[in-house]
Scaffold this motif. Sequence first.
Motif, PDB file in Angstrom:
ATOM      1  N   TRP A 287       0.718  -0.924  -0.077  1.00 53.61           N
ATOM      2  CA  TRP A 287      -0.157   0.005   0.108  1.00 53.61           C
ATOM      3  C   TRP A 287       1.047   1.297   0.015  1.00 53.61           C
ATOM      4  CZ3 TRP A 287      -4.517  -0.647  -1.701  1.00 53.61           C
ATOM      5  CH2 TRP A 287      -5.461  -1.575  -1.365  1.00 53.61           C
ATOM      6  N   LEU A 288       1.972   1.214   0.599  1.00 57.06           N
ATOM      7  CA  LEU A 288       3.057   2.298   0.604  1.00 57.06           C
ATOM      8  C   LEU A 288       3.276   2.779  -0.825  1.00 57.06           C
ATOM      9  CD1 LEU A 288       5.117   1.812   4.037  1.00 57.06           C
ATOM     10  CD2 LEU A 288       3.520   3.834   3.474  1.00 57.06           C
ATOM     11  N   ILE A 289       3.901   1.616  -1.499  1.00 55.98           N
ATOM     12  CA  ILE A 289       4.465   1.974  -2.662  1.00 55.98           C
ATOM     13  C   ILE A 289       3.280   2.242  -3.599  1.00 55.98           C
ATOM     14  CG2 ILE A 289       4.396  -0.513  -3.543  1.00 55.98           C
ATOM     15  CD1 ILE A 289       7.169   0.163  -4.735  1.00 55.98           C
TER      16      ILE A 289
ATOM     17  N   GLY B  73      12.556   8.481  -5.694  1.00 58.93           N
ATOM     18  CA  GLY B  73      13.409   7.899  -4.879  1.00 58.93           C
ATOM     19  C   GLY B  73      12.877   6.832  -3.682  1.00 58.93           C
ATOM     20  N   CYS B  74      11.571   7.186  -3.221  1.00 54.91           N
ATOM     21  CA  CYS B  74      11.062   6.435  -2.122  1.00 54.91           C
ATOM     22  C   CYS B  74      10.653   5.134  -2.741  1.00 54.91           C
ATOM     23  CB  CYS B  74       9.676   7.117  -1.476  1.00 54.91           C
ATOM     24  SG  CYS B  74      10.330   8.538  -0.544  1.00 54.91           S
ATOM     25  N   ILE B  75      10.147   5.005  -3.949  1.00 48.14           N
ATOM     26  CA  ILE B  75       9.660   3.868  -4.844  1.00 48.14           C
ATOM     27  C   ILE B  75      10.899   3.047  -4.992  1.00 48.14           C
ATOM     28  CG2 ILE B  75       8.664   3.117  -6.832  1.00 48.14           C
ATOM     29  CD1 ILE B  75       6.911   5.547  -7.061  1.00 48.14           C
ATOM     30  N   VAL B  76      12.066   3.672  -5.601  1.00 50.38           N
ATOM     31  CA  VAL B  76      13.282   2.688  -5.781  1.00 50.38           C
ATOM     32  C   VAL B  76      13.679   2.145  -4.689  1.00 50.38           C
ATOM     33  CG1 VAL B  76      15.429   3.015  -6.642  1.00 50.38           C
ATOM     34  CG2 VAL B  76      13.665   4.226  -7.740  1.00 50.38           C
ATOM     35  N   ALA B  77      13.758   2.880  -3.461  1.00 44.04           N
ATOM     36  CA  ALA B  77      13.928   2.346  -2.311  1.00 44.04           C
ATOM     37  C   ALA B  77      13.234   1.046  -1.893  1.00 44.04           C
ATOM     38  CB  ALA B  77      14.177   3.411  -1.168  1.00 44.04           C
ATOM     39  N   LEU B  78      11.889   1.348  -2.004  1.00 43.04           N
ATOM     40  CA  LEU B  78      10.941   0.121  -1.576  1.00 43.04           C
ATOM     41  C   LEU B  78      10.964  -0.937  -2.587  1.00 43.04           C
ATOM     42  CD1 LEU B  78       7.801   2.192  -0.388  1.00 43.04           C
ATOM     43  CD2 LEU B  78       9.133   0.688   0.853  1.00 43.04           C
ATOM     44  N   VAL B  79      11.415  -0.880  -3.797  1.00 45.71           N
ATOM     45  CA  VAL B  79      11.508  -1.612  -4.658  1.00 45.71           C
ATOM     46  C   VAL B  79      12.723  -2.822  -4.403  1.00 45.71           C
ATOM     47  CG1 VAL B  79      11.990  -2.371  -7.045  1.00 45.71           C
ATOM     48  CG2 VAL B  79       9.965  -0.923  -6.483  1.00 45.71           C
ATOM     49  N   VAL B  80      13.916  -2.072  -4.178  1.00 40.15           N
ATOM     50  CA  VAL B  80      14.892  -2.731  -3.697  1.00 40.15           C
ATOM     51  C   VAL B  80      14.832  -3.474  -2.523  1.00 40.15           C
ATOM     52  CG1 VAL B  80      17.396  -2.427  -2.797  1.00 40.15           C
ATOM     53  CG2 VAL B  80      16.539  -0.984  -4.934  1.00 40.15           C
ATOM     54  N   TYR B  81      14.205  -2.949  -1.431  1.00 41.01           N
ATOM     55  CA  TYR B  81      13.646  -3.669  -0.333  1.00 41.01           C
ATOM     56  C   TYR B  81      13.033  -4.933  -0.573  1.00 41.01           C
ATOM     57  CZ  TYR B  81      11.156  -4.908   3.780  1.00 41.01           C
ATOM     58  OH  TYR B  81      10.356  -5.815   4.871  1.00 41.01           O
ATOM     59  N   MET B  82      11.939  -4.760  -1.446  1.00 40.62           N
ATOM     60  CA  MET B  82      11.108  -5.870  -1.850  1.00 40.62           C
ATOM     61  C   MET B  82      11.729  -6.884  -2.585  1.00 40.62           C
ATOM     62  SD  MET B  82       7.582  -3.976  -3.071  1.00 40.62           S
ATOM     63  CE  MET B  82       6.474  -3.349  -2.035  1.00 40.62           C
ATOM     64  N   THR B  83      12.664  -6.295  -3.477  1.00 41.11           N
ATOM     65  CA  THR B  83      13.666  -7.397  -4.057  1.00 41.11           C
ATOM     66  C   THR B  83      14.466  -8.386  -3.265  1.00 41.11           C
ATOM     67  OG1 THR B  83      13.701  -5.860  -5.997  1.00 41.11           O
ATOM     68  CG2 THR B  83      15.263  -7.703  -6.169  1.00 41.11           C
ATOM     69  N   LEU B  84      15.235  -7.790  -2.394  1.00 40.48           N
ATOM     70  CA  LEU B  84      15.955  -8.176  -1.412  1.00 40.48           C
ATOM     71  C   LEU B  84      15.145  -9.279  -0.384  1.00 40.48           C
ATOM     72  CD1 LEU B  84      18.247  -5.533  -0.240  1.00 40.48           C
ATOM     73  CD2 LEU B  84      18.812  -7.332  -1.935  1.00 40.48           C
ATOM     74  N   ARG B  85      14.012  -8.710  -0.307  1.00 38.48           N
ATOM     75  CA  ARG B  85      13.030  -9.695   0.592  1.00 38.48           C
ATOM     76  C   ARG B  85      12.609 -10.823  -0.082  1.00 38.48           C
ATOM     77  NH1 ARG B  85       7.739  -7.387   2.875  1.00 38.48           N
ATOM     78  NH2 ARG B  85       7.237  -7.534   0.744  1.00 38.48           N
ATOM     79  N   SER B  86      12.269 -10.703  -1.238  1.00 40.33           N
ATOM     80  CA  SER B  86      11.819 -11.729  -2.135  1.00 40.33           C
ATOM     81  C   SER B  86      12.825 -12.780  -2.137  1.00 40.33           C
ATOM     82  CB  SER B  86      11.486 -11.190  -3.498  1.00 40.33           C
ATOM     83  OG  SER B  86      10.681 -12.279  -4.362  1.00 40.33           O
ATOM     84  N   SER B  87      13.991 -12.060  -2.613  1.00 39.74           N
ATOM     85  CA  SER B  87      15.333 -13.247  -3.053  1.00 39.74           C
ATOM     86  C   SER B  87      15.472 -14.121  -1.810  1.00 39.74           C
ATOM     87  CB  SER B  87      16.384 -12.475  -3.062  1.00 39.74           C
ATOM     88  OG  SER B  87      16.105 -11.654  -4.591  1.00 39.74           O
ATOM     89  N   ALA B  88      15.505 -13.206  -0.353  1.00 41.07           N
ATOM     90  CA  ALA B  88      15.572 -14.213   0.682  1.00 41.07           C
ATOM     91  C   ALA B  88      14.603 -15.210   1.201  1.00 41.07           C
ATOM     92  CB  ALA B  88      15.624 -13.171   1.793  1.00 41.07           C
TER      93      ALA B  88
END
Length: 264
Positions: free
Chosen positions: A24-26, A238-253
């Motif tokens: 919802w944030l992104i 910038g906020c969107i990019v940061a959240l997408v990076v976080y989501m990508t790392l979390r998905s990979s983990a």
Amino acid sequence: MPALKTQATGPAFNRVPEVTLDFWLIKLMAVTMGETAADYLAVNLGLGLTVTSLIMSGVLIVALVLQFAQKRYVPWAYWLAVVLISVVGTLVTDNLVDNFGVRLQTTTITFSVVLAATFAVWYASERTLSIHTIFTTKREIFYWLAILFTFSLGTAAGDLVAETFDMGYLVSGLMFGGVIALITLAYYLVNLDGILAFWLAYILTRPLGASFGDLLSQPVEYGGLGFGTTYTSLIFLGCIVALVVYMTLRSSATEADALLVESE
């Protein structure tokens, strides 16, 4: 990541994200940026609505081709498509209103009917509107059509309330936010259907984001805070990019943990 097990074709992964707080944030940031980025390209860069619409529609088609090629939820591809479809959805409404002189009341009603028809055809074909079962290309096509029309409808409804009804950007944003809060309470307290609650909230986050995007970017004399479309768009990007990076790392983990469990 949810997957449907099939013997003939193997696992079929859901192609859209789970509905979480960061979703919802992104999404809210994406719709806010869609409003300000469309204004920046058409007005600040001087491209005009027609040229901007043609360029962004072409870029959106490329992004959707990339998204459909994944056959699963990949954060960067999915959210790139969301941001671009937010911009294009805004431009569709702006073109109708500014270039063709269609009233905001008319566009709001029209997109409401078109969106309802999309849901009706989707349900008649698939017997569900759940975003948890977007396993096929057909369902994904319905999904993205619905997303496009929610953005166009949200833009029209947000501008209608803020400008035509002269409620202002802040009051409009608070009003749409209040309705979303009531939907959330109904879901948790009186068991409002989850699919209905999701789509209602999804539709209303568009005018909510549009109202606050205009509040931040529009000049003070027009009821905004005067930050401008450039800075507002860059902040949310910038906020969107940061959240997408976080989501990508979390998905990979998560996928790594799942593979580890399977190997054991």
